[in-house]
Design an enzyme around this catalytic site. Structure first.
Site, PDB file in Angstrom:
ATOM      1  N   PRO A  62       0.835  -1.205   0.000  1.00 18.29           N
ATOM      2  CG  PRO A  62      -0.132  -1.135   2.119  1.00 18.29           C
ATOM      3  CD  PRO A  62       0.744  -1.971   1.227  1.00 18.29           C
ATOM      4  CD  GLU A  63       3.533   3.805  -3.807  1.00 20.91           C
ATOM      5  OE1 GLU A  63       3.610   5.049  -3.725  1.00 20.91           O
ATOM      6  OE2 GLU A  63       4.139   3.147  -4.664  1.00 20.91           O
TER       7      GLU A  63
END
Ligand SMILES: [Zn+2]
Length: 283
Positions: free
Chosen positions: A2-3
């Site tokens: 996840p960014e």
């Protein structure tokens, strides 16, 4: 992985479930994820009211009325599931427990938040809220890319004299917090700057342009996450992962989407990570 936009999407999905509510019961099913959980974590969470759910870089921060803040990183493969809560028009029943449900929070009012993390790269820690900025994971982080401190003069000054490629400079969490491989590739493509260009050799006006471009790329992804949140509420209550159309990332061999550019998106490896870019319009 996840960014920042995915983490922000999870935050927005969780905040109506958590903020102002008491954690009626915290169940911690193993002693550690990436690192050991803090001592007595289940007891320290049980009975605490969540005052505010914030985010710093890729960390969720739940300020508790006990004077502590829960720091939560989703890791590589972490999934956050909300059940038992009316989300939009739908109520998701509590799912049957699964193998990698490591932390389960039952919230007063009936909601349940389940953190499932098969690869166990996630992390949770507790620290006194007034010492939050001294935590080893947060100390030294650069400004938030969507915050006021990340502005053109700041970035131009931070890049000045740097010998590293611009891609590495933007991935440096001391320069700006929370940017990862995907959105750095996207921002450099949109700014027309080669990922190989030495950071300190980019003329100030071009370097400055990265600031609004980075903000736009992230804001659009967060917007896409917001739409996916509504969709996910209809499916299974899982937060955070969504389809997003990238212009360069993952598109090796495809025509460059920059108007008028005859180039083809290429791929190269920098510091062990794939870089996607257009050799024609990124200079
Ligand atoms: Zn191009």
């Amino acid at each position: 992985m996840p960014e920042l936009p995915e983490v922000e999407t999870v935050r927005r999905g969780l905040s109506p479930v958590l903020e102002g509510r008491v954690i009626a019961r915290a169940q911690v099913n193993r002693p550690d994820l990436r690192w050991p959980f803090p001592e007595g974590m289940a007891d320290r969470l049980t009975g605490a009211r969540v005052i505010r759910l914030g985010r710093r870089s890729k960390y969720l921060l739940a300020d508790l009325d006990t004077g502590e803040t829960l720091i939560w990183h989703l890791g590589m493969s972490g999934r956050v599931l909300v059940s038992g809560q009316i989300l939009g028009e739908f109520v998701h029943a509590h799912p049957a427990p699964e193998k990698h449900d490591h932390v389960v929070l039952d919230i007063e009012g009936g909601a349940r938040i389940t953190f499932n993390d098969p690869r166990r790269f996630g992390a949770m820690d507790l620290i006194a809220t007034d010492r939050l900025e001294t935590h080893r994971l947060l100390a030294g982080l650069g400004p938030e890319p969507l915050g006021n401190a990340f502005d053109e003069p700041y970035l131009v000054a931070r890049l000045r004299g740097r010998m590293t490629p611009i891609k590495a400079a933007l991935l440096d969490q001391h320069v700006v917090a929370g940017l990862g491989n995907i959105y750095v590739c996207e921002a450099l493509h949109r700014a027309g700057i080669s990922p190989k260009r030495q950071a300190g050799r980019i003329a100030a006006p071009r370097a400055a342009r990265l600031v609004p471009v980075i903000r736009d790329v992230l804001a659009e992804a967060i917007e896409a996450g917001g739409s996916s949140l509504r969709d996910y509420r209809r499916t299974d209550g899982e937060l955070g992962y969504f389809q997003h159309a990238f212009r360069a990332y993952g598109r090796a061999g495809a025509p460059c989407p920059t108007p008028g550019c005859p180039g083809t998106i290429g791929r190269l490896v920098q510091s062990g990570r794939s870089t996607f870019y257009c050799p024609r319009c990124q200079r």
